[in-house]
Design a protein around this motif. Structure first.
Motif, PDB file in Angstrom:
ATOM      1  N   SER A  90       0.827  -1.201   0.000  1.00  0.00           N
ATOM      2  CA  SER A  90       0.000   0.000   0.000  1.00  0.00           C
ATOM      3  C   SER A  90       0.866   1.258   0.000  1.00  0.00           C
ATOM      4  O   SER A  90       0.545   2.252  -0.667  1.00  0.00           O
ATOM      5  CB  SER A  90      -0.928  -0.005   1.220  1.00  0.00           C
ATOM      6  N   GLN A  91       1.979   1.214   0.726  1.00  0.00           N
ATOM      7  CA  GLN A  91       2.905   2.349   0.719  1.00  0.00           C
ATOM      8  C   GLN A  91       3.504   2.559  -0.664  1.00  0.00           C
ATOM      9  O   GLN A  91       3.649   3.702  -1.128  1.00  0.00           O
ATOM     10  CB  GLN A  91       4.024   2.118   1.739  1.00  0.00           C
ATOM     11  N   LEU A  92       3.860   1.465  -1.341  1.00  0.00           N
ATOM     12  CA  LEU A  92       4.383   1.570  -2.706  1.00  0.00           C
ATOM     13  C   LEU A  92       3.333   2.177  -3.635  1.00  0.00           C
ATOM     14  O   LEU A  92       3.657   3.001  -4.500  1.00  0.00           O
ATOM     15  CB  LEU A  92       4.808   0.196  -3.221  1.00  0.00           C
ATOM     16  N   HIS A 109      -2.312  -1.761  -5.627  1.00  0.00           N
ATOM     17  CA  HIS A 109      -3.502  -1.881  -4.779  1.00  0.00           C
ATOM     18  C   HIS A 109      -4.145  -3.262  -4.946  1.00  0.00           C
ATOM     19  O   HIS A 109      -4.677  -3.818  -3.977  1.00  0.00           O
ATOM     20  CB  HIS A 109      -4.508  -0.785  -5.111  1.00  0.00           C
ATOM     21  N   VAL A 110      -4.109  -3.806  -6.152  1.00  0.00           N
ATOM     22  CA  VAL A 110      -4.631  -5.162  -6.366  1.00  0.00           C
ATOM     23  C   VAL A 110      -3.808  -6.162  -5.561  1.00  0.00           C
ATOM     24  O   VAL A 110      -4.351  -7.055  -4.887  1.00  0.00           O
ATOM     25  CB  VAL A 110      -4.618  -5.523  -7.864  1.00  0.00           C
ATOM     26  N   LEU A 111      -2.480  -6.024  -5.616  1.00  0.00           N
ATOM     27  CA  LEU A 111      -1.612  -6.933  -4.858  1.00  0.00           C
ATOM     28  C   LEU A 111      -1.860  -6.802  -3.358  1.00  0.00           C
ATOM     29  O   LEU A 111      -1.898  -7.804  -2.641  1.00  0.00           O
ATOM     30  CB  LEU A 111      -0.141  -6.630  -5.177  1.00  0.00           C
ATOM     31  N   ALA A 112      -2.019  -5.565  -2.885  1.00  0.00           N
ATOM     32  CA  ALA A 112      -2.300  -5.362  -1.460  1.00  0.00           C
ATOM     33  C   ALA A 112      -3.615  -6.011  -1.066  1.00  0.00           C
ATOM     34  O   ALA A 112      -3.729  -6.646  -0.005  1.00  0.00           O
ATOM     35  CB  ALA A 112      -2.335  -3.861  -1.141  1.00  0.00           C
ATOM     36  N   ALA A 113      -4.623  -5.884  -1.926  1.00  0.00           N
ATOM     37  CA  ALA A 113      -5.927  -6.483  -1.640  1.00  0.00           C
ATOM     38  C   ALA A 113      -5.823  -8.006  -1.588  1.00  0.00           C
ATOM     39  O   ALA A 113      -6.437  -8.657  -0.732  1.00  0.00           O
ATOM     40  CB  ALA A 113      -6.942  -6.060  -2.694  1.00  0.00           C
ATOM     41  N   GLY A 157      -8.841   0.953  -3.385  1.00  0.00           N
ATOM     42  CA  GLY A 157      -7.728   1.609  -4.065  1.00  0.00           C
ATOM     43  C   GLY A 157      -7.627   1.188  -5.519  1.00  0.00           C
ATOM     44  O   GLY A 157      -7.424   2.019  -6.417  1.00  0.00           O
ATOM     45  N   ALA A 158      -7.785  -0.118  -5.768  1.00  0.00           N
ATOM     46  CA  ALA A 158      -7.748  -0.611  -7.149  1.00  0.00           C
ATOM     47  C   ALA A 158      -8.918  -0.053  -7.950  1.00  0.00           C
ATOM     48  O   ALA A 158      -8.770   0.332  -9.114  1.00  0.00           O
ATOM     49  CB  ALA A 158      -7.779  -2.141  -7.148  1.00  0.00           C
ATOM     50  N   GLU A 159     -10.095   0.015  -7.313  1.00  0.00           N
ATOM     51  CA  GLU A 159     -11.270   0.571  -7.996  1.00  0.00           C
ATOM     52  C   GLU A 159     -11.031   2.034  -8.367  1.00  0.00           C
ATOM     53  O   GLU A 159     -11.361   2.469  -9.484  1.00  0.00           O
ATOM     54  CB  GLU A 159     -12.497   0.477  -7.080  1.00  0.00           C
ATOM     55  N   ALA A 160     -10.449   2.801  -7.444  1.00  0.00           N
ATOM     56  CA  ALA A 160     -10.246   4.236  -7.671  1.00  0.00           C
ATOM     57  C   ALA A 160      -9.397   4.476  -8.913  1.00  0.00           C
ATOM     58  O   ALA A 160      -9.778   5.257  -9.808  1.00  0.00           O
ATOM     59  CB  ALA A 160      -9.589   4.871  -6.451  1.00  0.00           C
ATOM     60  N   PHE A 161      -8.261   3.810  -8.995  1.00  0.00           N
ATOM     61  CA  PHE A 161      -7.372   4.040 -10.133  1.00  0.00           C
ATOM     62  C   PHE A 161      -7.887   3.366 -11.403  1.00  0.00           C
ATOM     63  O   PHE A 161      -7.564   3.808 -12.510  1.00  0.00           O
ATOM     64  CB  PHE A 161      -5.954   3.587  -9.792  1.00  0.00           C
ATOM     65  N   HIS A 162      -8.708   2.333 -11.247  1.00  0.00           N
ATOM     66  CA  HIS A 162      -9.360   1.736 -12.414  1.00  0.00           C
ATOM     67  C   HIS A 162     -10.310   2.750 -13.061  1.00  0.00           C
ATOM     68  O   HIS A 162     -10.278   2.963 -14.278  1.00  0.00           O
ATOM     69  CB  HIS A 162     -10.128   0.484 -12.004  1.00  0.00           C
ATOM     70  N   PHE A 163     -11.132   3.403 -12.235  1.00  0.00           N
ATOM     71  CA  PHE A 163     -12.060   4.396 -12.778  1.00  0.00           C
ATOM     72  C   PHE A 163     -11.304   5.584 -13.389  1.00  0.00           C
ATOM     73  O   PHE A 163     -11.726   6.120 -14.413  1.00  0.00           O
ATOM     74  CB  PHE A 163     -13.008   4.884 -11.686  1.00  0.00           C
ATOM     75  N   LEU A 164     -10.205   5.980 -12.754  1.00  0.00           N
ATOM     76  CA  LEU A 164      -9.424   7.091 -13.297  1.00  0.00           C
ATOM     77  C   LEU A 164      -8.850   6.735 -14.669  1.00  0.00           C
ATOM     78  O   LEU A 164      -8.947   7.530 -15.619  1.00  0.00           O
ATOM     79  CB  LEU A 164      -8.292   7.446 -12.331  1.00  0.00           C
ATOM     80  N   LEU A 165      -8.283   5.546 -14.779  1.00  0.00           N
ATOM     81  CA  LEU A 165      -7.699   5.118 -16.056  1.00  0.00           C
ATOM     82  C   LEU A 165      -8.764   4.940 -17.130  1.00  0.00           C
ATOM     83  O   LEU A 165      -8.583   5.340 -18.286  1.00  0.00           O
ATOM     84  CB  LEU A 165      -6.922   3.809 -15.858  1.00  0.00           C
ATOM     85  N   ILE A 166      -9.908   4.350 -16.743  1.00  0.00           N
ATOM     86  CA  ILE A 166     -10.976   4.109 -17.713  1.00  0.00           C
ATOM     87  C   ILE A 166     -11.582   5.424 -18.205  1.00  0.00           C
ATOM     88  O   ILE A 166     -11.880   5.582 -19.398  1.00  0.00           O
ATOM     89  CB  ILE A 166     -12.069   3.211 -17.095  1.00  0.00           C
ATOM     90  N   SER A 167     -11.748   6.388 -17.300  1.00  0.00           N
ATOM     91  CA  SER A 167     -12.312   7.675 -17.716  1.00  0.00           C
ATOM     92  C   SER A 167     -11.392   8.368 -18.717  1.00  0.00           C
ATOM     93  O   SER A 167     -11.859   8.950 -19.709  1.00  0.00           O
ATOM     94  CB  SER A 167     -12.553   8.565 -16.496  1.00  0.00           C
ATOM     95  N   GLN A 168     -10.091   8.293 -18.483  1.00  0.00           N
ATOM     96  CA  GLN A 168      -9.138   8.886 -19.415  1.00  0.00           C
ATOM     97  C   GLN A 168      -9.145   8.155 -20.751  1.00  0.00           C
ATOM     98  O   GLN A 168      -9.059   8.775 -21.822  1.00  0.00           O
ATOM     99  CB  GLN A 168      -7.734   8.877 -18.792  1.00  0.00           C
TER     100      GLN A 168
END
Length: 252
Positions: A90-92, A109-113, A157-168
């Motif tokens: 998570s720190q990484l 975040h996926v690995l942390a989950a 965390g994985a969901e957050a960056f997934h939505f950010l990448l998908i929106s872009q």
């Protein structure tokens, strides 16, 4: 002989002397005392010491102190300490997110989950456990996840960056409706995605989608971030938001 070599810091000679005397544990302890953690772990694994996880954990703490997080994560995983591994991953994720490496952040975040799921499965194995052990395990699980907010809902965390990448991605592909719908989800993940970045994406998607109401509200939120420095730590915020905010508000 091993003690004499240990007293003068000759780790290799001390280890060989202890091994010749069939004193494996003393050889491992010698390596630990002289900070030869790699050799200590290798010896513990080779000779199948019962408490190898203890040495792995100590070595992992040593690596964390030296800033070698990837190596520490691997050792925590070997030691079966999935909660500690998840914290470091998570720190990484937070570090790469600060560098705008969003895909890497999502992967971390996926690995942390996954590590948290492994930790919870391990704690939920309640067969042959006393009531006290069950309570202790549940308290341990709460302690591990409670000290790090990002571990409470490990997949967020994985969901957050997934939505950010998908929106872009939708923006680049011209899927404007989907881009706006996906970008709006970012408002739910302020603890992971920088609000400046989230509302910038929302404003851009809304502008190209000709939804000027949402666009103006997004710019208003950016102005609020500008006027409240504590809400965003980026010192360069005013130079990037003042002009578009004024433009948005002028159209209301």
């Amino acid at each position: 002989m091993g003690k004499k070599f240990l007293s003068v810091g000759l780790a290799e000679s001390a280890v060989n002397a202890y091994l010749r005397a069939d004193e494996v544990r003393k050889a491992v302890d010698c390596c630990v005392e002289l900070n030869q953690w790699g050799k200590a772990v290798a010896l513990a694994e080779k000779h199948h010491l019962a408490d190898i996880s203890q040495y792995l954990s100590k070595y992992a703490n040593h690596l964390v102190d030296k800033g070698q997080l990837p190596q520490a994560i691997e050792l925590y995983r070997k030691a079966g300490q999935h909660g500690d591994a998840a914290k470091l991953i998570s720190q990484l994720a937070q570090k790469v997110a600060a560098r705008n490496e969003h895909l890497k952040a999502k992967k971390y975040h996926v690995l942390a989950a996954l590590e948290i799921e492994s930790f919870r499965r391990k704690q939920s194995t309640l067969e042959d456990k006393s009531a006290k052990q069950m309570v202790d395990d549940l308290l341990l699980a709460d302690q591990v996840t409670g000290t790090d907010r990002s571990l409470d809902s490990a997949w967020r965390g994985a969901e957050a960056f997934h939505f950010l990448l998908i929106s872009q991605q939708h923006l680049l592909q011209g899927n404007l409706d989907l881009a706006l719908l996906t970008a709006m989800r970012l408002m739910e993940y302020d603890e992971y995605v920088d609000p400046l970045e989230a509302y910038s994406v929302i404003a851009l998607a809304a502008f190209y989608n000709k939804n000027f109401g949402i666009c103006s509200k997004a710019f208003t939120r950016l102005e609020a971030l500008e006027n409240n420095p504590s809400a965003d730590s980026n010192d360069a915020l005013p130079s990037r938001t003042s002009a578009p905010t004024a433009l948005a508000l002028s159209d209301i």
